[in-house]
Scaffold this motif. Structure first.
Motif, short mmCIF file in Angstrom:
data_model
loop_
_atom_site.label_atom_id
_atom_site.label_comp_id
_atom_site.label_asym_id
_atom_site.label_seq_id
_atom_site.Cartn_x
_atom_site.Cartn_y
_atom_site.Cartn_z
N ARG A 72 50.34 99.29 39.63
CA ARG A 72 48.93 98.88 39.50
C ARG A 72 48.84 97.41 39.08
O ARG A 72 48.07 96.64 39.65
N ARG A 73 49.65 97.02 38.11
CA ARG A 73 49.63 95.63 37.64
C ARG A 73 50.05 94.66 38.74
O ARG A 73 49.43 93.60 38.92
N ALA A 74 51.11 95.00 39.47
CA ALA A 74 51.59 94.13 40.55
C ALA A 74 50.54 94.02 41.65
O ALA A 74 50.31 92.93 42.18
N GLU A 75 49.90 95.12 41.99
CA GLU A 75 48.85 95.07 43.01
C GLU A 75 47.70 94.20 42.55
O GLU A 75 47.15 93.42 43.34
N SER A 76 47.35 94.30 41.29
CA SER A 76 46.26 93.48 40.73
C SER A 76 46.61 91.99 40.79
O SER A 76 45.80 91.16 41.19
N LEU A 78 48.79 90.57 42.76
CA LEU A 78 48.88 90.18 44.16
C LEU A 78 47.48 89.92 44.73
O LEU A 78 47.27 88.91 45.42
N ARG A 79 46.53 90.78 44.41
CA ARG A 79 45.14 90.56 44.86
C ARG A 79 44.59 89.26 44.30
O ARG A 79 43.95 88.49 45.00
N ALA A 80 44.87 89.01 43.03
CA ALA A 80 44.38 87.79 42.39
C ALA A 80 44.99 86.55 43.06
O ALA A 80 44.27 85.57 43.31
N LEU A 81 46.26 86.59 43.34
CA LEU A 81 46.91 85.45 44.00
C LEU A 81 46.35 85.23 45.40
O LEU A 81 46.12 84.10 45.82
N ARG A 82 46.13 86.31 46.11
CA ARG A 82 45.59 86.19 47.48
C ARG A 82 44.16 85.68 47.49
O ARG A 82 43.75 85.02 48.43
N SER A 83 43.42 85.99 46.44
CA SER A 83 42.03 85.52 46.38
C SER A 83 41.97 84.02 46.12
O SER A 83 40.95 83.39 46.39
N LEU A 84 43.04 83.43 45.61
CA LEU A 84 43.08 81.99 45.35
C LEU A 84 43.35 81.19 46.61
O LEU A 84 43.11 79.98 46.63
N ARG A 85 43.84 81.84 47.63
CA ARG A 85 44.19 81.11 48.87
C ARG A 85 43.00 80.75 49.67
O ARG A 85 41.99 81.12 49.79
#
Length: 85
Positions: A72-76, A78-85
């Motif tokens: 769950r933490r890794a998915e969260s 990863l989503r946060a990093l992808r939203s920065l792109r």
């Protein structure tokens, strides 16, 4: 599976009980190994690989709380990093 079938017809079969216990112990060890690799990958910020390892751990032990939490933490993250792109 074979020993589980034996236990269905003979629940007190000591040999089958012993083998089922050994198999479960080995599955738990493998799940823990995947979990530990996942933790290392998570710490290295390789979230995709960490998620893959946590999923492998959960395939072997669907009740592994640590694997559930770190997936769950890794998915969260990863989503946060992808939203920065």
């Amino acid at each position: 599976a074979m020993f589980t079938q034996i236990l269905e017809s003979d629940p007190d079969n000591a040999t089958a009980l012993q083998y089922v216990e050994r198999c479960q112990q080995r599955l738990n060890e493998l799940a823990e190994s995947h979990f530990n690799r996942g933790i290392s990958l998570y710490a290295a910020e390789d979230y995709v690989a960490a998620i893959e390892e946590m999923e492998k751990a959960l395939e072997l032990n669907p009740n592994h709380r640590g694997a559930k939490e770190y997936k769950r933490r890794a998915e969260s993250r990863l989503r946060a990093l992808r939203s920065l792109r």
